[in-house]
Scaffold this motif. Structure first.
Motif, PDB file in Angstrom:
ATOM      1  N   SER A  55      10.895  -0.852  -1.387  1.00 47.94           N
ATOM      2  CA  SER A  55      10.480  -0.351  -2.699  1.00 47.94           C
ATOM      3  C   SER A  55       9.336  -1.152  -3.298  1.00 47.94           C
ATOM      4  O   SER A  55       8.530  -0.600  -4.052  1.00 47.94           O
ATOM      5  N   ILE A  56       9.209  -2.445  -2.973  1.00 49.58           N
ATOM      6  CA  ILE A  56       8.126  -3.235  -3.559  1.00 49.58           C
ATOM      7  C   ILE A  56       6.768  -2.770  -3.032  1.00 49.58           C
ATOM      8  O   ILE A  56       5.786  -2.747  -3.780  1.00 49.58           O
ATOM      9  N   LEU A  57       6.701  -2.353  -1.762  1.00 49.22           N
ATOM     10  CA  LEU A  57       5.450  -1.818  -1.228  1.00 49.22           C
ATOM     11  C   LEU A  57       5.092  -0.505  -1.912  1.00 49.22           C
ATOM     12  O   LEU A  57       3.922  -0.239  -2.189  1.00 49.22           O
ATOM     13  N   TRP A  58       6.089   0.306  -2.176  1.00 52.57           N
ATOM     14  CA  TRP A  58       5.855   1.579  -2.860  1.00 52.57           C
ATOM     15  C   TRP A  58       5.328   1.327  -4.268  1.00 52.57           C
ATOM     16  O   TRP A  58       4.371   1.968  -4.699  1.00 52.57           O
ATOM     17  N   THR A  59       5.918   0.356  -4.960  1.00 51.36           N
ATOM     18  CA  THR A  59       5.486   0.034  -6.323  1.00 51.36           C
ATOM     19  C   THR A  59       4.056  -0.498  -6.336  1.00 51.36           C
ATOM     20  O   THR A  59       3.230  -0.080  -7.163  1.00 51.36           O
ATOM     21  N   ILE A  60       3.749  -1.415  -5.434  1.00 55.61           N
ATOM     22  CA  ILE A  60       2.393  -1.954  -5.366  1.00 55.61           C
ATOM     23  C   ILE A  60       1.400  -0.850  -5.003  1.00 55.61           C
ATOM     24  O   ILE A  60       0.288  -0.806  -5.535  1.00 55.61           O
ATOM     25  N   LEU A 106       1.893   3.059  -0.019  1.00 56.07           N
ATOM     26  CA  LEU A 106       2.880   4.073  -0.410  1.00 56.07           C
ATOM     27  C   LEU A 106       3.578   4.644   0.816  1.00 56.07           C
ATOM     28  O   LEU A 106       4.806   4.763   0.842  1.00 56.07           O
ATOM     29  N   ILE A 107       2.808   4.986   1.826  1.00 57.26           N
ATOM     30  CA  ILE A 107       3.385   5.578   3.029  1.00 57.26           C
ATOM     31  C   ILE A 107       4.295   4.584   3.743  1.00 57.26           C
ATOM     32  O   ILE A 107       5.416   4.923   4.134  1.00 57.26           O
ATOM     33  N   ILE A 108       3.821   3.343   3.902  1.00 56.98           N
ATOM     34  CA  ILE A 108       4.635   2.333   4.572  1.00 56.98           C
ATOM     35  C   ILE A 108       5.910   2.070   3.779  1.00 56.98           C
ATOM     36  O   ILE A 108       6.997   1.933   4.346  1.00 56.98           O
ATOM     37  N   GLY A 109       5.787   1.996   2.454  1.00 58.25           N
ATOM     38  CA  GLY A 109       6.954   1.758   1.620  1.00 58.25           C
ATOM     39  C   GLY A 109       7.978   2.879   1.709  1.00 58.25           C
ATOM     40  O   GLY A 109       9.184   2.625   1.738  1.00 58.25           O
ATOM     41  N   ILE A 153      -7.341   3.907  -1.002  1.00 59.44           N
ATOM     42  CA  ILE A 153      -6.856   4.083   0.371  1.00 59.44           C
ATOM     43  C   ILE A 153      -5.773   3.053   0.688  1.00 59.44           C
ATOM     44  O   ILE A 153      -4.743   3.384   1.282  1.00 59.44           O
ATOM     45  N   LEU A 154      -5.982   1.801   0.275  1.00 58.01           N
ATOM     46  CA  LEU A 154      -4.969   0.770   0.489  1.00 58.01           C
ATOM     47  C   LEU A 154      -3.674   1.132  -0.235  1.00 58.01           C
ATOM     48  O   LEU A 154      -2.582   0.949   0.302  1.00 58.01           O
TER      49      LEU A 154
END
Length: 51
Positions: free
Chosen positions: A18-23, A9-12, A3-4
């Protein structure tokens, strides 16, 4: 963890970070692997079930 990862992914994607999407992708993959291992009966981190 899954879920996290999805939230990151959504926030990124919305914020264009892009770093939020990758994490988020990494957390989703790790969460899915741990979930599958726990579901088939393997002990994960000393616990019989991950969830």
């Amino acid at each position: 963890m899954i879920i996290l990862g999805v939230i990151l992914l959504i926030i990124g994607l919305v914020a264009g970070i892009s770093i939020l999407w990758t994490i988020g992708v990494i957390l989703v993959v790790i969460g899915a692997v741990l979930w599958i291992l726990g579901a088939i009966g393997h002990a994960v981190g000393g616990r019989r079930h991950y969830w």
